[in-house]
Design a protein around this motif. Structure first.
Motif, mmCIF file in Angstrom:
data_model
loop_
_atom_site.group_PDB
_atom_site.id
_atom_site.type_symbol
_atom_site.label_atom_id
_atom_site.label_comp_id
_atom_site.label_asym_id
_atom_site.label_seq_id
_atom_site.Cartn_x
_atom_site.Cartn_y
_atom_site.Cartn_z
ATOM 1 N N ASP A 1 -34.793 -16.584 23.151
ATOM 2 C CA ASP A 1 -33.512 -17.109 22.650
ATOM 3 C C ASP A 1 -32.805 -17.951 23.702
ATOM 4 O O ASP A 1 -31.579 -17.860 23.893
ATOM 5 C CB ASP A 1 -32.597 -15.963 22.191
ATOM 6 C CG ASP A 1 -33.186 -15.193 21.011
ATOM 7 O OD1 ASP A 1 -33.695 -15.855 20.084
ATOM 8 O OD2 ASP A 1 -33.150 -13.954 21.032
ATOM 9 N N TRP B 1 -23.699 -10.237 17.793
ATOM 10 C CA TRP B 1 -25.125 -10.290 18.134
ATOM 11 C C TRP B 1 -25.931 -9.351 17.249
ATOM 12 O O TRP B 1 -27.128 -9.560 17.052
ATOM 13 C CB TRP B 1 -25.317 -9.954 19.617
ATOM 14 C CG TRP B 1 -24.537 -10.901 20.483
ATOM 15 C CD1 TRP B 1 -23.458 -10.616 21.254
ATOM 16 C CD2 TRP B 1 -24.752 -12.315 20.599
ATOM 17 N NE1 TRP B 1 -22.981 -11.757 21.858
ATOM 18 C CE2 TRP B 1 -23.760 -12.813 21.472
ATOM 19 C CE3 TRP B 1 -25.671 -13.202 20.056
ATOM 20 C CZ2 TRP B 1 -23.673 -14.157 21.815
ATOM 21 C CZ3 TRP B 1 -25.588 -14.552 20.403
ATOM 22 C CH2 TRP B 1 -24.591 -15.008 21.270
ATOM 23 N N ASP B 2 -25.296 -8.339 16.693
ATOM 24 C CA ASP B 2 -25.984 -7.483 15.718
ATOM 25 C C ASP B 2 -26.355 -8.277 14.470
ATOM 26 O O ASP B 2 -27.306 -7.936 13.765
ATOM 27 C CB ASP B 2 -25.086 -6.295 15.329
ATOM 28 C CG ASP B 2 -24.900 -5.302 16.460
ATOM 29 O OD1 ASP B 2 -25.843 -5.154 17.254
ATOM 30 O OD2 ASP B 2 -23.818 -4.695 16.542
ATOM 31 N N THR C 1 -23.596 -16.315 9.546
ATOM 32 C CA THR C 1 -23.985 -16.233 10.957
ATOM 33 C C THR C 1 -23.027 -15.379 11.770
ATOM 34 O O THR C 1 -23.295 -15.097 12.949
ATOM 35 C CB THR C 1 -24.050 -17.641 11.587
ATOM 36 O OG1 THR C 1 -22.767 -18.269 11.449
ATOM 37 C CG2 THR C 1 -25.111 -18.493 10.907
ATOM 38 N N SER D 1 -21.308 -5.948 16.432
ATOM 39 C CA SER D 1 -20.999 -7.140 17.212
ATOM 40 C C SER D 1 -21.618 -8.355 16.538
ATOM 41 O O SER D 1 -22.458 -8.235 15.652
ATOM 42 C CB SER D 1 -21.560 -7.005 18.639
ATOM 43 O OG SER D 1 -22.988 -7.144 18.618
ATOM 44 N N LYS E 1 -26.564 -11.973 14.546
ATOM 45 C CA LYS E 1 -27.357 -13.147 14.925
ATOM 46 C C LYS E 1 -28.814 -12.818 15.248
ATOM 47 O O LYS E 1 -29.685 -13.670 15.101
ATOM 48 C CB LYS E 1 -26.707 -13.858 16.123
ATOM 49 C CG LYS E 1 -25.422 -14.597 15.770
ATOM 50 C CD LYS E 1 -24.908 -15.372 16.975
ATOM 51 C CE LYS E 1 -23.668 -16.171 16.624
ATOM 52 N NZ LYS E 1 -23.978 -17.274 15.688
ATOM 53 N N LYS E 2 -29.087 -11.605 15.691
ATOM 54 C CA LYS E 2 -30.465 -11.285 16.073
ATOM 55 C C LYS E 2 -31.415 -11.305 14.879
ATOM 56 O O LYS E 2 -32.629 -11.352 15.061
ATOM 57 C CB LYS E 2 -30.513 -9.924 16.766
ATOM 58 C CG LYS E 2 -30.219 -8.725 15.851
ATOM 59 C CD LYS E 2 -30.240 -7.432 16.629
ATOM 60 C CE LYS E 2 -29.959 -6.226 15.737
ATOM 61 N NZ LYS E 2 -29.965 -4.963 16.508
ATOM 62 N N ASP F 1 -19.880 -16.213 12.528
ATOM 63 C CA ASP F 1 -19.017 -17.031 13.367
ATOM 64 C C ASP F 1 -17.615 -17.235 12.793
ATOM 65 O O ASP F 1 -16.771 -17.845 13.452
ATOM 66 C CB ASP F 1 -19.659 -18.403 13.603
ATOM 67 C CG ASP F 1 -20.938 -18.303 14.421
ATOM 68 O OD1 ASP F 1 -20.954 -17.530 15.377
ATOM 69 O OD2 ASP F 1 -21.921 -18.999 14.080
#
Length: 486
Positions: free
Chosen positions: A360, A327-328, A302, A325, A330-331, A304
């Motif tokens: 989201d 978010w790259d 994930t 990032s 997690k998306k 994290d």
């Protein structure tokens, strides 16, 4: 009256348990027990038959019970084969039903009466190996009735029978019941429940999870969803993804590649040189005891875990540490866990829970538009929850809530859906409900699934590979990777 209270049974090798917390049956009854493959239906049969060890609880001292099962039919076929292949030429024809019946009872009138009731007189003197599956099933039923039991129990009696044979067998069971013998049927299909069956039980995870009058059980909303999934026609595509939510990822490449990955905190090593690749179209189960490294492995996936930057990890075609990032990462992932479920405290309408997945967010804070509302309703239809569209999320059962959160994570059909202990905290009925739906997703969707579990047997059918953390007797766990037979 027959009663079972707080009963725990064990197989003779003491490897498998089966539980009946409460079961009450009248002196004369017709009852059906429904359960998926591997749920424990045969264990239930063996428990009632007296073949399992009673560890605790109270149950009838003895039952006048005759059991009819596919295993007994196979055994009879083997005996017939051995006889036909013996050195005695008189045995070339093998067993005939008449001969089998006469070993149980010398009452010729009763044999002929039962054969007449079951429309079997024409086959009395045929060789057993020349009988059809349905006719072979009748032989076992007549043989059982000749013993004059109070109860006849049939374990998966409709398996292998065509439509006409199933209909005929249903009629035979009703005739047996009306003639005064109690009937128990174990089946894995709701549509095989006889209209004559007064009682219905659900067997799940080797436990009699639900029992009561048939209509009362069938009217349970969770049970209705189980029957809904069984009756769904083959769906070749799930509801489409809105253009503004589509994931452009190339799904022909591995989703995850880990090479010699090690995670340690001080001198405590959590993951030790783990090599793991998730290829396209694979569905994985990740299992192991508490503290073995499952959560650490997931945190690397994930994005994290900061130690992912000092390891050779490629996620969704992107090598960690190459400027991406979090978010790259997690998306491309949908995620559901018991802790997320507990944190989802809002009393939103059911349809809004699904709609929030397109944004989201926890809760819905902007207008979704007609297209997304229409798609959310399609998802509710697949879940069998269309009637609950405007009901409060908190008014649903815990299992139904878990299903909605899985859908919320899935509406954008991400390349990867992580189900972290999705069955934790659910009762037997809800566990089966979620497991059935995950099986449906794997059969019909394009999203790949990581199914994380502590318990052997939790994984749904459709899992193709398994990663297991194995205690090696030191402070670390080894990783074992294997294919799961289909």
């Amino acid at each position: 009256m027959y009663q079972w209270k707080e009963c725990t049974y064990n197989t003779p090798d003491r490897q498998v348990f089966f539980t009946i917390k409460k079961l009450t049956l009248p002196d004369h009854f017709f009852a059906t027990f429904v359960g998926a493959n591997g749920s424990g239906k045969t264990l239930m049969t063996r428990a009632l038959e007296g073949e399992l060890l009673l560890l605790n609880g109270t149950c009838p001292d003895s039952l006048s019970l005759s059991v009819i099962s596919f295993e007994k039919q196979i055994k009879l076929m083997e005996q017939d084969f051995e006889r036909r292949n013996s050195d005695d030429p008189r045995d070339e024809t093998g067993y005939t039903p008449r001969e089998m019946f006469e070993t149980v009872s010398g009452d010729q009138e009763e044999i002929l009466r039962l054969c007449d009731i079951l429309n079997f007189s024409y086959a009395l003197d045929r060789s057993y190996h020349k009988l059809s599956s349905g006719e072979g099933r009748k032989v076992l039923i007549i043989e059982a009735l000749l013993k004059k039991p109070d109860i006849v129990m049939l374990d998966s009696p409709f398996d292998g029978l065509d439509t006409a044979a199933r209909k005929e067998l249903q009629e035979l069971l009703v005739a047996i019941f009306q003639a005064g013998t109690s009937v128990i049927v174990n089946t894995n299909r709701f549509e095989e429940i006889s209209p004559a069956s007064e009682y219905l039980g659900l067997i799940m995870s080797r436990d009699l999870a639900r029992f009561g009058e048939r209509d009362e059980v069938l009217n349970d909303s969770a049970v209705q969803q189980l029957t809904h999934y069984e009756k769904l026609p083959k769906i070749y595509a799930l509801p489409r993804v809105p253009q503004d939510c589509a994931d452009p990822l190339d799904r022909s490449k591995p989703l995850i590649i880990m090479k010699d990955v090690t995670v340690a905190y001080g001198d405590h090593v959590i993951l030790n040189r783990v090599n793991w690749t998730v290829q396209p179209y694979e569905h994985w189960e990740i299992t192991g005891p508490n503290g073995s490294g499952k959560s650490t492995l997931l945190s690397l996936v994930t994005g994290d875990n900061p130690q992912s930057y000092c390891n050779d990890i490629t996620l969704f075609g992107i090598k960690r540490g190459s400027g991406e990032s979090i978010w790259d990462i997690k998306k491309h992932i949908g995620y559901v866990s018991p802790s997320f479920h507990l944190d989802y405290r809002i009393s939103s309408p059911v349809i809004n829970v699904i709609l929030s997945g397109y944004f989201d967010t926890i809760g819905l804070y902007e207008q979704p538009g007609d297209e997304k509302i229409s798609l959310a309703r399609q998802w509710l239809g697949i879940l069998g929850l269309s009637a609950y569209e405007n009901a409060s999320f908190r008014s649903l059962s815990f299992g139904q809530q878990r299903l909605l959160l899985i859908i919320r994570a899935l509406v954008k059909q991400p390349p990867l859906l992580i189900l972290d202990e999705p069955l934790q905290g659910l009762d037997g009925l809800s566990r089966e409900l979620v497991r059935r739906f995950v099986e449906f997703l794997m059969q019909n969707g394009d999203t790949q699934i990581l199914f994380v579990s502590h318990h052997e047997g939790d994984a749904p059918r459709g899992i193709t590979r398994r990663l297991t953390f194995v205690d090696n007797g030191t402070r670390t766990f080894d990783v074992r990777i294997e294919e799961v037979p289909r």
